[in-house]
Design a protein around this motif. Structure first.
Motif, short mmCIF file in Angstrom:
data_model
loop_
_atom_site.label_atom_id
_atom_site.label_comp_id
_atom_site.label_asym_id
_atom_site.label_seq_id
_atom_site.Cartn_x
_atom_site.Cartn_y
_atom_site.Cartn_z
N ARG A 104 64.38 56.36 -21.86
CA ARG A 104 63.60 57.23 -20.87
C ARG A 104 62.81 56.60 -19.84
NH1 ARG A 104 64.77 62.34 -21.76
NH2 ARG A 104 62.71 63.27 -22.20
N PHE A 105 62.82 57.42 -18.79
CA PHE A 105 61.73 56.89 -17.91
C PHE A 105 61.39 58.05 -16.91
CE2 PHE A 105 66.21 56.43 -16.04
CZ PHE A 105 65.96 56.93 -14.57
N GLN A 312 66.88 59.77 -18.14
CA GLN A 312 67.18 58.85 -18.98
C GLN A 312 68.43 57.95 -18.68
OE1 GLN A 312 67.15 62.10 -20.95
NE2 GLN A 312 69.03 62.31 -19.83
N ASN A 313 68.25 56.80 -18.89
CA ASN A 313 69.53 55.95 -18.84
C ASN A 313 70.17 56.03 -20.25
OD1 ASN A 313 69.39 54.92 -16.08
ND2 ASN A 313 68.13 53.32 -17.05
N PHE A 383 75.90 48.06 -22.72
CA PHE A 383 76.71 49.19 -21.96
C PHE A 383 75.35 49.98 -21.35
CE2 PHE A 383 80.38 47.97 -24.68
CZ PHE A 383 81.39 48.01 -23.60
N VAL A 384 75.33 50.40 -20.09
CA VAL A 384 74.37 51.00 -19.51
C VAL A 384 75.07 52.17 -18.66
CG1 VAL A 384 72.41 51.28 -18.09
CG2 VAL A 384 73.04 49.25 -19.44
N TRP A 385 74.69 53.41 -18.91
CA TRP A 385 75.19 54.55 -17.96
C TRP A 385 73.83 55.18 -17.38
CZ3 TRP A 385 77.10 53.78 -22.81
CH2 TRP A 385 78.54 53.79 -22.89
N HIS A 386 73.92 54.72 -15.99
CA HIS A 386 72.55 54.72 -15.35
C HIS A 386 72.29 56.49 -14.60
CE1 HIS A 386 74.02 50.40 -14.69
NE2 HIS A 386 72.87 50.47 -14.68
N ILE A 399 65.94 50.09 -15.04
CA ILE A 399 66.31 49.15 -16.20
C ILE A 399 66.27 47.63 -15.78
CG2 ILE A 399 68.82 48.97 -15.81
CD1 ILE A 399 69.16 49.23 -18.94
N THR A 400 66.35 47.12 -14.58
CA THR A 400 66.18 45.88 -14.11
C THR A 400 64.73 45.56 -14.11
OG1 THR A 400 66.57 46.59 -11.94
CG2 THR A 400 68.31 45.88 -13.21
N ASP A 401 63.73 46.38 -13.66
CA ASP A 401 62.56 46.18 -13.52
C ASP A 401 61.85 46.30 -14.93
OD1 ASP A 401 62.43 45.77 -11.01
OD2 ASP A 401 61.78 47.76 -10.30
N ASN A 402 62.39 46.97 -16.02
CA ASN A 402 62.02 47.10 -17.30
C ASN A 402 63.08 46.85 -18.36
OD1 ASN A 402 59.24 48.74 -16.74
ND2 ASN A 402 60.82 49.57 -15.53
#
Length: 558
Positions: A104-105, A312-313, A383-386, A399-402
């Motif tokens: 979640r973001f 969310q991702n 696996f990441v669904w952005h 996700i790359t910063d956190n």
């Protein structure tokens, strides 16, 4: 009440479809062990499987999967449901059974408050809607709340383009002032010139104002803004359509656009009147910059209500079998959002996004299913669904910063964004001119940061399905800037070698006609199997590919 009932019915219906689909696939699961393959369980990936998945993800019930939206949330639960069924490790921060797969973001939602907005420019009190809009360049709605007070400096077009030797700010000090900006591009330039490192190779007025201490921006109206002033006014005040932004982008200076009448009064008696400026804007020859008269000041307030909302991702891990190598990861991703709906448009109002990026979304899902039903690789898979790719790569930036997995433990990121369309023989449509064929795919970035990764990618393809790899866009200097326009970019910025698979733009790109029945599923199968085979090889290498090439200059320092 009817609206809430309809919403519930849509979500229940969509989940019912997904559960039915899941049951059908369970019946088709193999009962015998798959034969040994140098590429793992790659044959589990089929055109029929992805057709089923895509007709759900790109259905009207998903309402174009805008970020944020109920369609995006329903798609996220569909992905999480399958990941749970297949035994994936949830690595998210959401609460609830399926939400464990959510990272979640926060986003910010900004609604214009015209009653709380005011402006006094050059001694004249302006009326919102009649004399000024709460908007940025070209009249686009902007609602960055705050009050700006200060002397005025005219910065022309407000652009800096190092490669073109253009710098509107040479000799100007904008600190503690309000920048007055002509909404125009210099002749011979376009959006493709904005390549390189922001703030070093190029800059725009709003980012320059923020980083150089300006207090606000007043845009002069373009011919388009003038022609559609009433329409822009209504759009900028529409309370039912909040502007969304990444929480990281929230710190901006307040911005307004003044009317032609107000601009004419503002520049009366100055070395250059607005009529002359308007002529320069039309010709693309805006060259003058200067401080306005000492008595010229402005103060304006942008009223906006800012709320925080969450999206969310979708994230999951398949753990590798090697006790040491399992701490390294092959990341595979796609963006599962699209651009939503146009509720006031004519005709088809849902932008289904079957190719962009429904094709990548279900390709990654098919790969996850194949991995779960086959032998276990040595390294782990992430696996990441952005979410939010269409709005500015929000999910991959977050996700790359956190990071859920430390970035230095990710050996490669494989990104899939549009792989489902093919140029048909005899197609003369100029909008399909750069679309790849049924056996082709554009490959971007494979050789950019790692020699070994580039060689492995080629070797897998040459010994497997022999797709026609096209490297036309494989450069940070590509004028289309495709390297910068999908989620792999944020991984590359962190020094992670990437490969980006892309079929090219086409007639339905970001259009209402991007439907699931136009997809070439046989091509999708070939491309997805090739990506899976590449990931499988990476996961079983004795040592990770060396990142032996320096980051492109455009990325260094970002």
């Amino acid at each position: 009440m009817k609206r809430f009932i309809l919403t519930g019915l849509l979500i229940v219906s969509a989940l019912a479809v997904s559960l039915t689909m899941a049951a059908a696939h369970r019946k088709q699961e193999k009962t015998a062990a798959a034969p040994a393959s140098p590429f793992g369980n790659v044959e589990e990936i089929t055109a029929a499987q992805m057709r089923d998945y895509l007709h759900f993800v790109a259905s009207d019930e998903m309402e174009g999967r805008d970020t944020p939206s109920r369609g995006l949330d329903t798609t996220a639960k569909f992905l999480a449901m399958n990941l749970s069924r297949w035994g994936y490790k949830p690595v998210g921060n959401g609460e609830g059974h399926l939400e464990r797969y959510f990272q979640r973001f926060p986003l910010n939602s900004r609604r214009v408050q015209p009653e709380a907005s005011s402006a006094v420019v050059g001694g004249q009190t302006l009326k919102v809607g009649e004399d000024f809009l709460i908007s940025g360049a070209s009249g686009a709605p902007a609602a960055y709340p705050g009050t700006a007070t200060g002397k005025l400096v005219y910065v022309g077009h407000g652009l800096m383009l190092k490669a073109k030797n253009i710098d509107a700010y040479q000799g100007l000090d904008v600190k503690d002032k309000i920048m007055v900006v002509a909404d125009a591009f210099p002749q011979g330039t376009n959006f493709r010139d904005f390549s390189g490192k922001p703030g070093v190779d190029f800059d725009r007025a709003e980012s320059y104002a923020r980083t150089h201490g300006a207090r606000g921006i007043i845009y002069l109206p373009s011919s388009s803004t003038i022609s559609f002033w009433e329409q822009r006014f209504k759009s900028s005040l529409n309370p039912s359509r909040p502007r969304m932004e990444s929480a990281a982008d929230a710190k901006r200076v307040p911005v307004i656009t003044i009317s032609e009448k107000a601009a004419t009064a503002l520049f009366a008696g100055e070395k250059l009147g607005f009529d002359a400026i308007k002529k320069q804007m039309g010709e693309g020859k805006v060259t003058d910059t200067f401080d306005l008269g000492a008595a010229r000041e402005a103060t304006f307030t942008v009223g906006a209500k800012v709320d925080s909302v969450m999206t969310q991702n979708v994230v999951a891990v398949w753990e590798g079998s090697d006790p040491v190598l399992k701490d390294e990861y092959v990341a595979v991703g796609a963006h599962y959002d699209h651009v939503g709906m146009r509720p006031n448009g004519d005709g088809d109002r849902i932008f289904n996004g079957a190719d962009d990026d429904g094709s990548g979304t279900v390709a990654v899902l098919a790969m996850a299913e194949a991995l779960a039903k086959g032998p276990r690789p040595k390294r782990s898979f992430l696996f990441v669904w952005h979410a939010g790719e269409e709005k500015g790569l929000w999910g991959s930036e977050y996700i790359t910063d956190n990071p859920i997995i430390p970035n230095n433990q990710i050996i490669t990121q494989l990104n899939i964004d549009l792989i489902g369309r093919s140029k048909k023989e005899g197609d003369k449509n100029p909008r399909n001119a750069e679309l790849s064929g049924p056996n082709g795919i554009y490959v971007i970035g494979s050789q950019m940061m790692s020699t070994e990764l580039g060689k492995l990618s080629e070797e897998v393809n040459n010994t497997f399905l022999k797709l026609a790899f096209d490297y036309k866009y494989d450069a940070p200097t590509d004028p289309n800037r495709f390297f910068y326009r999908s989620d792999h970019f944020n991984y590359a910025k962190k020094g992670i070698p990437i490969i980006f698979y892309f079929d090219g733009v086409h007639e339905d790109y970001h259009g209402a006609g991007d439907h699931a029945d136009k997809i070439d599923y046989e091509k999708m199968e070939k491309v997805t199997r090739t990506v899976f085979a590449t990931g499988w090889k990476l996961a079983n290498l004795p040592t990770r590919p060396k990142a032996d090439k320096p980051l492109p200059a455009q990325l260094a320092g970002n």
